[in-house]
Design a protein around this motif. Structure first.
Motif, PDB file in Angstrom:
ATOM      1  N   UNK A  66       1.025  -1.331   0.178  1.00  0.00           N
ATOM      2  CA  UNK A  66       0.120   0.230   0.031  1.00  0.00           C
ATOM      3  C   UNK A  66       0.892   1.440   0.042  1.00  0.00           C
ATOM      4  N   UNK A  67       1.841   1.385   0.952  1.00  0.00           N
ATOM      5  CA  UNK A  67       2.601   2.502   0.632  1.00  0.00           C
ATOM      6  C   UNK A  67       3.541   2.401  -0.460  1.00  0.00           C
ATOM      7  N   UNK A  72       4.409   5.847  -5.216  1.00  0.00           N
ATOM      8  CA  UNK A  72       4.765   5.807  -6.691  1.00  0.00           C
ATOM      9  C   UNK A  72       3.842   6.557  -7.529  1.00  0.00           C
ATOM     10  N   UNK A  73       2.388   6.453  -7.043  1.00  0.00           N
ATOM     11  CA  UNK A  73       1.373   7.342  -7.664  1.00  0.00           C
ATOM     12  C   UNK A  73       1.692   8.667  -7.316  1.00  0.00           C
ATOM     13  N   UNK A  74       1.959   9.223  -6.187  1.00  0.00           N
ATOM     14  CA  UNK A  74       2.341  10.469  -5.689  1.00  0.00           C
ATOM     15  C   UNK A  74       3.223  11.178  -6.553  1.00  0.00           C
ATOM     16  N   UNK A 206      -3.866  -2.773  -1.955  1.00  0.00           N
ATOM     17  CA  UNK A 206      -3.768  -1.315  -1.781  1.00  0.00           C
ATOM     18  C   UNK A 206      -4.946  -0.819  -1.193  1.00  0.00           C
ATOM     19  N   UNK A 207      -6.050  -1.524  -1.064  1.00  0.00           N
ATOM     20  CA  UNK A 207      -7.139  -0.786  -0.497  1.00  0.00           C
ATOM     21  C   UNK A 207      -7.072  -0.672   1.203  1.00  0.00           C
ATOM     22  N   UNK A 208      -7.665   0.244   1.819  1.00  0.00           N
ATOM     23  CA  UNK A 208      -7.290   0.444   3.268  1.00  0.00           C
ATOM     24  C   UNK A 208      -8.493  -0.681   4.035  1.00  0.00           C
ATOM     25  N   UNK A 209      -8.091  -0.958   5.233  1.00  0.00           N
ATOM     26  CA  UNK A 209      -8.829  -2.032   6.025  1.00  0.00           C
ATOM     27  C   UNK A 209     -10.387  -1.301   6.232  1.00  0.00           C
ATOM     28  N   UNK A 278      -7.253   4.907  -2.227  1.00  0.00           N
ATOM     29  CA  UNK A 278      -6.234   4.295  -2.851  1.00  0.00           C
ATOM     30  C   UNK A 278      -4.980   4.850  -2.563  1.00  0.00           C
ATOM     31  N   UNK A 279      -4.688   6.302  -2.507  1.00  0.00           N
ATOM     32  CA  UNK A 279      -3.255   6.733  -2.310  1.00  0.00           C
ATOM     33  C   UNK A 279      -3.521   8.222  -1.630  1.00  0.00           C
TER      34      UNK A 279
END
Length: 353
Positions: A66-67, A72-74, A206-209, A278-279
């Motif tokens: 997830x991090x 990378x997307x940022x 990559x999705x949050x809990x 996601x990000x």
């Protein structure tokens, strides 16, 4: 709520390298970009032996999926939307981050270096091609001939922020196709490439809990994005990587995703909320664009102008001594590379954990 968010958003220093009205803002701000487009890019990239060797060596996609996705997307979003000073700083530190990703290829002999221009060119073109492909398949459709020409010229501009040369960027769709045709014999679905590709297709990572009652919906979302991403991959590539999906699913997912993305795109606030799932680190980058917050200075610069103004070297020429020390540690002394660049990057690209 949208007005409240707009008041809270920090403006960028300037319009960056593209600005309002550009085809980059049009394509990269559509919700296909951070979802199917970005996932497709990182999955396809793994077929390049030097790149997947670097990925496998660092283990980042496995230990902190997830991090890694968020950071990378940022960075990609910053290149498209952020102010020039911020982007130059990010591009500069990324060279130091990549200096850590060096070593011996696990298959076939030779070495790899994430700063190698050929590897950076592969990342650049798979990224920009995937974002455009997802936009055309699940978004508004194909660009006009003028827009497409502008898009690939913009890709060359963005390449100036990598260690590759903008002269190597094709300027037409046919040129891009020719590049991937030339690359195809060099691609390999090695065991580590297959492992990475299958892992990166697990959207749920990559999705949050979420609470137990929301888990079915989370599963549906993750499954839909995975299906949509696979549907963009050519059959030969799927067969090479052992990724299976029926032609029927390829067809059925298109109207579902087109409708979903179009609905999300109706509300900038909703888009930002979904992006935050996601990000989270990318939200401050794109929020000024989505909510119409003007920069402090309404100007667009070229990378050369930005480097001169903000005092940064070309990425290919940046941190050469540091990169040489990293190479000595790894290839000369047999030690692990320094984490200095990775640690420094947290202020710019977001936390590592």
């Amino acid at each position: 709520m949208a007005r409240f968010m707009r008041d809270e958003v920090q403006p960028h220093e300037d319009y960056g390298f593209f600005g309002p009205g550009s085809v980059v803002w049009k394509v990269w701000s559509y919700p296909t970009a951070p979802t199917v487009g970005f996932q497709r890019a990182v999955v396809v990239e793994e077929l390049d032996p030097p790149l997947v060797a670097a990925v496998h060596r660092t283990q980042g996609i496995y230990q902190r999926a997830r991090t890694r996705y968020d950071r990378t997307l940022r960075y990609f979003a910053m290149v498209a939307f952020a102010g020039t000073r911020e982007v130059c700083r990010a591009a500069d530190i990324l060279v130091k981050v990549h200096s850590k990703a060096i070593g011996q290829l696990p298959y076939g002999g030779g070495t790899y270096d994430a700063n190698d221009p050929a590897s950076q060119l592969w990342i650049q073109l798979t990224g920009w091609h995937s974002i455009l492909y997802a936009y055309e398949k699940y978004g508004p459709g194909k660009l006009t001939a003028r827009e497409e020409s502008e898009y690939w010229e913009a890709c060359a501009v963005a390449a100036e922020l990598q260690t590759c040369s903008p002269d190597d960027i094709p300027r037409t769709r046919d040129g891009v196709r020719a590049y991937f045709t030339r690359m195809r014999p060099q691609l390999s679905a090695s065991p580590i490439a297959r492992q990475a590709m299958h892992h990166l297709l697990r959207t749920e990572l990559v999705l949050p809990p979420v609470p137990w009652w929301a888990r079915p919906a989370r599963h549906v979302v993750a499954r839909a994005q995975r299906t949509a991403t696979i549907a963009t991959m050519p059959r030969w590539m799927r067969e090479m990587a052992g990724i299976r999906q029926s032609r029927l699913l390829d067809l059925l997912i298109v109207p579902v995703m087109k409708a979903s993305f179009a609905l999300a795109h109706l509300s900038p606030t909703l888009e930002l909320r979904l992006l935050g799932l996601l990000s989270p680190s990318t939200v401050p980058v794109i929020a000024p664009v989505k909510l119409g917050v003007p920069p402090r200075t309404a100007e667009v610069l070229t990378p050369a102008q930005a480097r001169d103004r903000h005092g940064y070297a070309r990425p290919a020429e940046a941190h050469l001594e540091f990169r040489a020390r990293q190479a000595t540690r790894v290839f000369g002394d047999g030690k692990a590379p320094s984490d200095q660049g990775l640690i420094e990057s947290q202020e710019i690209l977001g936390p590592l954990a």
